[in-house]
Design a protein around this motif. Structure first.
Motif, short mmCIF file in Angstrom:
data_model
loop_
_atom_site.label_atom_id
_atom_site.label_comp_id
_atom_site.label_asym_id
_atom_site.label_seq_id
_atom_site.Cartn_x
_atom_site.Cartn_y
_atom_site.Cartn_z
N MET A 218 0.83 -1.20 0.00
CA MET A 218 0.00 0.00 0.00
C MET A 218 0.87 1.25 0.00
SD MET A 218 -2.79 1.66 -0.07
CE MET A 218 -4.33 0.91 0.44
N LEU A 219 1.92 1.27 0.80
CA LEU A 219 2.82 2.43 0.82
C LEU A 219 3.56 2.58 -0.51
CD1 LEU A 219 4.27 2.13 4.44
CD2 LEU A 219 2.57 3.78 3.61
N PHE A 220 3.95 1.48 -1.10
CA PHE A 220 4.62 1.49 -2.40
C PHE A 220 3.73 2.17 -3.44
CE2 PHE A 220 5.29 -0.35 -6.59
CZ PHE A 220 6.67 -0.40 -6.73
N LEU A 221 2.45 1.79 -3.48
CA LEU A 221 1.52 2.35 -4.46
C LEU A 221 1.17 3.80 -4.15
CD1 LEU A 221 -0.75 -0.79 -4.85
CD2 LEU A 221 0.86 0.11 -6.55
N MET A 222 1.10 4.16 -2.86
CA MET A 222 0.84 5.54 -2.50
C MET A 222 2.00 6.44 -2.90
SD MET A 222 -1.09 5.12 1.20
CE MET A 222 -1.50 6.88 1.35
N LEU A 223 3.23 5.94 -2.76
CA LEU A 223 4.39 6.71 -3.23
C LEU A 223 4.31 6.94 -4.73
CD1 LEU A 223 7.36 5.10 -1.24
CD2 LEU A 223 6.45 7.41 -0.96
N LYS A 224 3.89 5.92 -5.47
CA LYS A 224 3.75 6.05 -6.92
C LYS A 224 2.74 7.14 -7.27
CE LYS A 224 6.41 2.78 -8.72
NZ LYS A 224 7.49 3.08 -9.72
N GLU A 225 1.61 7.12 -6.57
CA GLU A 225 0.56 8.10 -6.86
C GLU A 225 1.01 9.52 -6.57
OE1 GLU A 225 -2.97 6.67 -4.77
OE2 GLU A 225 -3.76 6.06 -6.72
N LYS A 226 1.88 9.67 -5.58
CA LYS A 226 2.35 10.99 -5.19
C LYS A 226 3.66 11.37 -5.89
CE LYS A 226 0.11 10.58 -0.68
NZ LYS A 226 -0.92 11.61 -0.95
N ASN A 227 4.11 10.50 -6.81
CA ASN A 227 5.34 10.75 -7.56
C ASN A 227 6.54 10.93 -6.64
OD1 ASN A 227 6.73 10.96 -10.00
ND2 ASN A 227 6.58 13.20 -10.02
N LEU A 228 6.61 10.10 -5.60
CA LEU A 228 7.71 10.12 -4.65
C LEU A 228 8.44 8.79 -4.68
CD1 LEU A 228 5.90 11.77 -1.60
CD2 LEU A 228 7.59 12.86 -3.07
N THR A 229 9.67 8.78 -4.20
CA THR A 229 10.44 7.55 -4.10
C THR A 229 11.01 7.44 -2.70
OG1 THR A 229 12.45 8.65 -4.90
CG2 THR A 229 11.07 7.53 -6.54
N GLY A 230 11.34 6.23 -2.30
CA GLY A 230 11.91 6.01 -0.99
C GLY A 230 12.00 4.53 -0.69
N GLU A 231 12.81 4.20 0.29
CA GLU A 231 12.98 2.82 0.73
C GLU A 231 12.04 2.55 1.89
OE1 GLU A 231 14.95 -0.96 0.52
OE2 GLU A 231 14.99 0.79 -0.80
N ILE A 232 11.18 1.55 1.74
CA ILE A 232 10.18 1.21 2.75
C ILE A 232 10.69 0.06 3.60
CG2 ILE A 232 7.77 0.58 3.17
CD1 ILE A 232 7.24 1.44 0.22
N VAL A 233 10.74 0.27 4.91
CA VAL A 233 11.20 -0.79 5.81
C VAL A 233 10.21 -0.90 6.96
CG1 VAL A 233 13.63 -0.53 5.24
CG2 VAL A 233 12.67 0.81 7.10
N LEU A 234 9.99 -2.13 7.42
CA LEU A 234 9.10 -2.37 8.55
C LEU A 234 9.85 -2.07 9.84
CD1 LEU A 234 6.36 -3.44 9.61
CD2 LEU A 234 7.40 -5.71 9.67
#
Length: 308
Positions: A218-234
């Motif tokens: 979900m966070l991966f897809l939300m970043l895509k929608e907002k045109n942002l990038t980043g490394e997601i870690v739990l």
């Protein structure tokens, strides 16, 4: 959080049909009763209610043949436009069609609604008969293949699916697949047979993995929608199990459960995000997962890699 309901009682159906008339017939000066047709008794009806129990979105599905279903009467109250409720209704009805083995869904769309149905995966195939004797319509169809189960941003969803399989190969062995993404809801499913224990139920560890990947996705897809990038870690997680899974493992994350400030990521600052994933066995809720994820901006990722 919005939830799709099935009208059951006479009172619920009365509200449902009143809303359909108000949205789809009253503007054209058609009388009460004109909102109904011969398919009501055999149709599949769905609606969304607000906090006061008032109907704010509706839709219906009926079957033309064993291979074909038809969508009709999709409507969302103007005060609730832009919240993804139309797609939520379409997704719920499409799920029923898939369960029944339907190969394609058709709809006759007014010109103003054509972009909406295109965003749901439908294609224009020709002109349809006019509605109410005066509204021009286009015939649209959606073939129900595995690929277009995803209703919104299928390329992003394929990228997410490929990322899981390439970086976490066991996710493919577990049969974890994206089932649908509406922009507000991500649903991920897994194979019970590939995660079954000696009791005939799903491994608790597999349930946790399914929930973790769903929140990450979900966070991966939300970043895509907002045109942002980043490394997601739990960062942290908590899961409560109530019942075992014995049939269809489903993980659902709604955008309303996500809390965090994406605007700070644009300023290259890492931020924590909390979210909730509900685990179901078919339609039955069986567990809740709450996770804290950190999103690290690209600059910080590179800095950390250089330290290592």
């Amino acid at each position: 959080m919005y939830k799709v309901e099935t009208p059951q009682s006479d009172e619920e159906f009365e509200k449902y049909f009143a809303f359909r008339w108000f949205m789809l017939r009253k503007p054209w000066n058609f009388p009460l009763g004109s909102e109904k047709d011969e398919y009501e008794q055999v149709g599949i009806h769905r609606m969304v209610l607000d906090a006061e129990g008032e109907v704010i979105a509706i839709g219906r599905l009926h079957f033309n043949t064993p291979e074909e279903a038809q969508l009709r009467h999709i409507a969302v109250h103007p005060d609730h436009h832009g919240k993804g409720l139309g797609k939520l209704i379409v997704a719920a009805l499409e799920s029923v069609a898939r369960t029944e083995g339907i190969e394609r869904i058709v709809t006759n769309s007014r010109e103003l609604s054509t972009p909406f149905f295109k965003s749901c995966g439908f294609e224009v195939v020709g002109e349809a008969t006019t509605e109410l004797g005066q509204l021009k319509r286009e015939q649209m169809v959606k073939k129900l293949t595995e690929l277009n189960t995803v209703l919104l941003h299928p390329r992003w969803c394929k990228e997410l699916q490929d990322t899981w399989y390439e970086t976490i190969p066991i996710s493919e062995q577990m049969g974890i697949k994206i089932y649908r993404f509406t922009g507000r809801t991500l649903e991920v499913r897994a194979s019970l047979n590939k995660n079954i224990n000696l009791h005939g139920t799903m491994f608790a560890g597999s349930i946790f993995s399914l929930a973790t990947l769903t929140g990450w996705g979900m966070l991966f897809l939300m970043l895509k929608e907002k045109n942002l990038t980043g490394e997601i870690v739990l960062g942290d997680a908590d899961i409560h199990y109530h019942k075992p899974i014995t049939s269809q493992p489903r993980a659902v994350c709604n955008i309303e459960s996500v809390s965090g400030k994406f605007e700070l990521l644009a300023k290259k600052r890492k931020k924590p995000f909390t979210l909730r994933v509900d685990i179901h066995d078919g339609q039955n809720p069986v567990a809740e997962f709450k996770g804290v994820y950190w999103i690290l901006p690209p600059a910080e990722v590179k800095e950390d890699e250089s330290v290592e």
